[in-house]
Design a protein around this motif. Structure first.
Motif, PDB file in Angstrom:
ATOM      1  N   ALA A  16       0.836  -1.209   0.000  1.00 38.14           N
ATOM      2  CA  ALA A  16       0.000   0.000   0.000  1.00 38.14           C
ATOM      3  C   ALA A  16       0.868   1.255   0.000  1.00 38.14           C
ATOM      4  O   ALA A  16       0.577   2.235  -0.706  1.00 38.14           O
ATOM      5  N   ALA A  17       1.940   1.227   0.817  1.00 38.13           N
ATOM      6  CA  ALA A  17       2.843   2.380   0.871  1.00 38.13           C
ATOM      7  C   ALA A  17       3.522   2.611  -0.474  1.00 38.13           C
ATOM      8  O   ALA A  17       3.685   3.754  -0.919  1.00 38.13           O
ATOM      9  N   LEU A  18       3.894   1.509  -1.147  1.00 36.14           N
ATOM     10  CA  LEU A  18       4.567   1.640  -2.441  1.00 36.14           C
ATOM     11  C   LEU A  18       3.626   2.192  -3.506  1.00 36.14           C
ATOM     12  O   LEU A  18       4.028   3.014  -4.339  1.00 36.14           O
ATOM     13  N   VAL A  19       2.363   1.784  -3.480  1.00 38.88           N
ATOM     14  CA  VAL A  19       1.393   2.295  -4.454  1.00 38.88           C
ATOM     15  C   VAL A  19       1.203   3.805  -4.276  1.00 38.88           C
ATOM     16  O   VAL A  19       1.192   4.577  -5.245  1.00 38.88           O
ATOM     17  N   ILE A  20       1.047   4.237  -3.026  1.00 39.86           N
ATOM     18  CA  ILE A  20       0.889   5.670  -2.762  1.00 39.86           C
ATOM     19  C   ILE A  20       2.135   6.437  -3.191  1.00 39.86           C
ATOM     20  O   ILE A  20       2.058   7.504  -3.815  1.00 39.86           O
ATOM     21  N   ALA A  21       3.317   5.907  -2.861  1.00 42.27           N
ATOM     22  CA  ALA A  21       4.576   6.573  -3.203  1.00 42.27           C
ATOM     23  C   ALA A  21       4.755   6.672  -4.716  1.00 42.27           C
ATOM     24  O   ALA A  21       5.206   7.698  -5.237  1.00 42.27           O
ATOM     25  N   LEU A  22       4.385   5.614  -5.460  1.00 44.97           N
ATOM     26  CA  LEU A  22       4.545   5.638  -6.910  1.00 44.97           C
ATOM     27  C   LEU A  22       3.612   6.661  -7.562  1.00 44.97           C
ATOM     28  O   LEU A  22       3.996   7.339  -8.522  1.00 44.97           O
ATOM     29  N   GLY A  23       2.396   6.786  -7.029  1.00 44.96           N
ATOM     30  CA  GLY A  23       1.483   7.791  -7.565  1.00 44.96           C
ATOM     31  C   GLY A  23       2.041   9.194  -7.415  1.00 44.96           C
ATOM     32  O   GLY A  23       2.009   9.999  -8.356  1.00 44.96           O
ATOM     33  N   LEU A  24       2.575   9.504  -6.224  1.00 43.77           N
ATOM     34  CA  LEU A  24       3.204  10.807  -6.008  1.00 43.77           C
ATOM     35  C   LEU A  24       4.464  10.966  -6.855  1.00 43.77           C
ATOM     36  O   LEU A  24       4.755  12.053  -7.372  1.00 43.77           O
ATOM     37  N   ALA A  25       5.225   9.868  -7.003  1.00 47.77           N
ATOM     38  CA  ALA A  25       6.485   9.922  -7.759  1.00 47.77           C
ATOM     39  C   ALA A  25       6.256  10.308  -9.209  1.00 47.77           C
ATOM     40  O   ALA A  25       7.001  11.112  -9.786  1.00 47.77           O
ATOM     41  N   LEU A  26       5.208   9.767  -9.825  1.00 42.42           N
ATOM     42  CA  LEU A  26       4.942  10.073 -11.233  1.00 42.42           C
ATOM     43  C   LEU A  26       4.601  11.555 -11.414  1.00 42.42           C
ATOM     44  O   LEU A  26       5.070  12.198 -12.351  1.00 42.42           O
ATOM     45  N   GLY A  27       3.789  12.086 -10.499  1.00 47.47           N
ATOM     46  CA  GLY A  27       3.451  13.506 -10.590  1.00 47.47           C
ATOM     47  C   GLY A  27       4.662  14.398 -10.391  1.00 47.47           C
ATOM     48  O   GLY A  27       4.864  15.377 -11.130  1.00 47.47           O
ATOM     49  N   VAL A 371      -3.832   9.623  17.336  1.00 49.16           N
ATOM     50  CA  VAL A 371      -4.147   8.748  16.205  1.00 49.16           C
ATOM     51  C   VAL A 371      -3.931   9.500  14.892  1.00 49.16           C
ATOM     52  O   VAL A 371      -3.363   8.979  13.935  1.00 49.16           O
ATOM     53  N   THR A 372      -4.388  10.767  14.881  1.00 50.96           N
ATOM     54  CA  THR A 372      -4.204  11.584  13.673  1.00 50.96           C
ATOM     55  C   THR A 372      -2.721  11.771  13.380  1.00 50.96           C
ATOM     56  O   THR A 372      -2.280  11.685  12.221  1.00 50.96           O
ATOM     57  N   ARG A 373      -1.932  12.042  14.408  1.00 51.12           N
ATOM     58  CA  ARG A 373      -0.494  12.237  14.204  1.00 51.12           C
ATOM     59  C   ARG A 373       0.152  10.981  13.637  1.00 51.12           C
ATOM     60  O   ARG A 373       1.050  11.049  12.794  1.00 51.12           O
ATOM     61  N   GLN A 374      -0.324   9.809  14.093  1.00 54.94           N
ATOM     62  CA  GLN A 374       0.238   8.554  13.602  1.00 54.94           C
ATOM     63  C   GLN A 374      -0.034   8.382  12.109  1.00 54.94           C
ATOM     64  O   GLN A 374       0.851   8.017  11.342  1.00 54.94           O
ATOM     65  N   VAL A 375      -1.278   8.662  11.719  1.00 53.96           N
ATOM     66  CA  VAL A 375      -1.638   8.509  10.308  1.00 53.96           C
ATOM     67  C   VAL A 375      -0.883   9.519   9.452  1.00 53.96           C
ATOM     68  O   VAL A 375      -0.373   9.191   8.374  1.00 53.96           O
ATOM     69  N   VAL A 376      -0.819  10.775   9.922  1.00 58.16           N
ATOM     70  CA  VAL A 376      -0.097  11.806   9.164  1.00 58.16           C
ATOM     71  C   VAL A 376       1.377  11.453   9.053  1.00 58.16           C
ATOM     72  O   VAL A 376       2.005  11.640   7.992  1.00 58.16           O
ATOM     73  N   GLY A 377       1.969  10.924  10.096  1.00 53.71           N
ATOM     74  CA  GLY A 377       3.377  10.522  10.052  1.00 53.71           C
ATOM     75  C   GLY A 377       3.634   9.462   9.004  1.00 53.71           C
ATOM     76  O   GLY A 377       4.607   9.539   8.235  1.00 53.71           O
ATOM     77  N   GLU A 378       2.742   8.468   8.963  1.00 55.74           N
ATOM     78  CA  GLU A 378       2.897   7.418   7.954  1.00 55.74           C
ATOM     79  C   GLU A 378       2.770   8.009   6.539  1.00 55.74           C
ATOM     80  O   GLU A 378       3.524   7.636   5.633  1.00 55.74           O
ATOM     81  N   VAL A 380       3.370  11.135   5.557  1.00 56.21           N
ATOM     82  CA  VAL A 380       4.528  11.968   5.219  1.00 56.21           C
ATOM     83  C   VAL A 380       5.705  11.108   4.787  1.00 56.21           C
ATOM     84  O   VAL A 380       6.427  11.439   3.838  1.00 56.21           O
ATOM     85  N   VAL A 381       5.910   9.981   5.481  1.00 54.79           N
ATOM     86  CA  VAL A 381       6.992   9.073   5.080  1.00 54.79           C
ATOM     87  C   VAL A 381       6.728   8.541   3.673  1.00 54.79           C
ATOM     88  O   VAL A 381       7.637   8.457   2.834  1.00 54.79           O
ATOM     89  N   ASN A 382       5.460   8.170   3.391  1.00 59.77           N
ATOM     90  CA  ASN A 382       5.113   7.727   2.033  1.00 59.77           C
ATOM     91  C   ASN A 382       5.369   8.833   1.014  1.00 59.77           C
ATOM     92  O   ASN A 382       5.831   8.583  -0.101  1.00 59.77           O
ATOM     93  N   GLY A 383       5.035  10.070   1.416  1.00 59.48           N
ATOM     94  CA  GLY A 383       5.269  11.199   0.519  1.00 59.48           C
ATOM     95  C   GLY A 383       6.746  11.414   0.239  1.00 59.48           C
ATOM     96  O   GLY A 383       7.147  11.678  -0.895  1.00 59.48           O
ATOM     97  N   LEU A 384       7.576  11.310   1.279  1.00 63.35           N
ATOM     98  CA  LEU A 384       9.022  11.467   1.091  1.00 63.35           C
ATOM     99  C   LEU A 384       9.590  10.358   0.214  1.00 63.35           C
ATOM    100  O   LEU A 384      10.482  10.592  -0.614  1.00 63.35           O
ATOM    101  N   LEU A 385       9.071   9.144   0.417  1.00 64.91           N
ATOM    102  CA  LEU A 385       9.504   8.037  -0.437  1.00 64.91           C
ATOM    103  C   LEU A 385       9.111   8.308  -1.887  1.00 64.91           C
ATOM    104  O   LEU A 385       9.907   8.100  -2.814  1.00 64.91           O
TER     105      LEU A 385
END
Length: 486
Positions: A16-27, A371-378, A380-385
């Motif tokens: 799931a993290a890789l799919v999100i990261a690839l979508g951002l990567a293409l843009g 809980v919100t901070r946990q989700v946002v942290g995950e 942001v890491v996906n975004g950086l990837l």
């Protein structure tokens, strides 16, 4: 605790993290590619404009060419005499004509330099030399019976022939060679037609050579005519010694031969005249006001800035630049927005599948903000990837464009009225829109600003996705976890 839990959850949801990261990567990769190609287009256009203006020139001042008088067609005339004795005698003639706009008095250069906002101004005289050389071969009169001469004794029986003699043989063979000459103000070579070239062999003019019979030739012209430093060339009967070979900073030179300004004026019979005034402003932000001041205070002149000249650039360079500026940027924005939305929806969907987990954490005492901070942290890491992957893809695309170096053509037309563009490539006599075609290799440089933009987009994408997912997670209750178990 936050870091440990973050690491464990990212490890459990690698796909799931890789799919999100690839979508951002293409843009992000598309944004980097479009920005780098646009920067390459800007550099290519700068090279084109510099080839006409010269380094450091902000604008040029010219005067539109007036219509030819009734006794002149505005075109060069050549007159040759056929040899009366039948011999093939080589004849040669040079015609030197001013090129571009109508000649201005040298005093106008001083007036332009005195305008507010002008740092310096120099004059130049652009000429076109057309050299025609060759020879005539006189024909011979021959009667129908085959006897040459005027006796007419050529019939089969020796009688007089009544047929008129015919001229056979003879003709003319001439070679036409046209090249451009620029008269340079040797006392200030920081502006003008020679400023955009570098002397690669020999030396340039000295301030003392204001009227010396010396010349600097372009690299292409020297190669074509086998000229080297120390050799001579003759223009309209005057012999000049080559003292230097100039290589243009751009891909093509618009001038073949450079002479001291006074020598060029003598050749063209244009004493104290110039065709172009090169102007440098004290501040690039004042170019428009300086242009307005010159046009107001010096009537009859045409002031051309780099912005005006850019509008005359056509060809594949102009088309590609327009596409990169308009379609390319809008496309990258659309793809980036779509990537952000997809990342947000995928994150929200992933949160929906973690009802039991987040409900249990709330039951154990986790507040909604944690809980919100946990989700946002995950996220942001996906975004950086995704940013790291996007930067890698963008750099690879930019490197590919630079390695291939596609060739783009630029056609430079005059800004109107037969006055020329202010450079050696301006319109000639009787021309309304002269064109000079140049070929430019496209590159795609990536700046640190573009990299910083990519990182910012990656963080922004992660925050947007995390905000949506965190909002959804914060609304979950412990009872939701119990219902999912039942």
């Amino acid at each position: 605790m936050f870091g440990i839990y973050l690491k464990r959850e990212l490890g459990r949801r690698k796909k799931a993290a890789l799919v999100i990261a690839l979508g951002l990567a293409l843009g992000i990769a598309l944004v980097i590619t479009v920005n780098s190609v646009s920067a390459g287009m800007t550099q290519a256009q700068d090279k084109v404009l510099k080839s006409l203006y010269g380094l450091g020139t902000d604008m040029t001042v010219t005067k539109a060419r007036s219509a030819p008088t009734s006794g002149s067609s505005g075109r060069p005339n050549f007159q040759f005499d056929a040899s009366a004795d039948g011999s093939s005698k080589t004849q040669s003639s040079d015609r030197v004509m001013t090129q571009g706009g109508q000649a201005l008095a040298s005093s106008v250069v001083t007036r332009v330099a005195q305008q507010k906002g002008v740092a310096s101004a120099v004059g130049a005289l652009t000429l076109n030399v057309t050299k025609v050389d060759g020879s005539f071969t006189q024909g011979k009169a021959q009667s129908s019976g085959g006897t040459t001469g005027n006796s007419g004794q050529g019939g089969p029986g020796g009688g007089n022939s009544t047929a008129a003699p015919r001229v056979q043989g003879g003709g003319a063979e001439f070679d036409v060679n046209s090249y451009s000459v620029a008269g340079v103000d040797v006392t200030d070579q920081t502006l003008g037609p020679l400023a955009g070239s570098k002397i690669t062999t020999g030396k340039t003019f000295t301030a003392a050579q204001t009227n010396a019979k010396v010349a600097v030739v372009s690299k292409s012209y020297a190669k074509e005519n086998s000229l080297k430093v120390g050799k001579t060339l003759k223009i309209s009967g005057t012999t000049y010694t080559v003292i230097g070979i100039a290589t243009p900073d751009s891909s093509e030179s618009t001038t073949d031969v450079y002479l001291p300004l006074k020598q060029a004026q003598t050749l063209a019979d244009a004493k104290n005249k110039v065709t172009t005034i090169y102007v440098k402003a004290t501040d690039s932000q004042q170019i428009d006001s300086v242009k307005a001041a010159i046009q107001k205070n010096i009537s009859g002149t045409t002031v051309t800035t780099s912005a005006d000249l850019a509008e005359t650039v056509s060809g594949s360079l102009s088309t590609a630049s327009n596409l990169a500026t308009s379609v390319g940027k809008w496309l990258s924005v659309a793809v980036l927005v779509a990537a952000f939305l997809v990342a947000a929806l995928l994150t929200s969907s992933a949160v929906s599948r973690r009802v039991r987990e987040f409900g249990t954490l709330k039951a154990l005492g986790w507040p909604s903000r944690r809980v919100t901070r946990q989700v946002v942290g995950e996220s942001v890491v996906n975004g950086l990837l995704g940013g790291a992957l996007g930067i890698a893809l963008g750099l690879a695309a930019a490197y590919t464009v630079t390695a291939i170096s596609p060739k783009l053509t630029a056609q430079l037309g005059s800004t109107g009225g037969g006055g020329g563009m202010g450079g050696p490539g301006g319109s000639g006599p009787g021309q309304q829109s002269a064109q000079n075609t140049m070929e430019i290799a496209l590159s795609a440089p990536v700046s640190m600003t573009t990299i910083a933009l990519a990182v910012g987009l990656a963080v922004a994408g992660g925050l947007i996705a995390g905000a949506m997912g965190g909002w959804r997670a914060s609304r979950m209750r412990p009872a939701d976890a119990l219902r999912s178990v039942s």
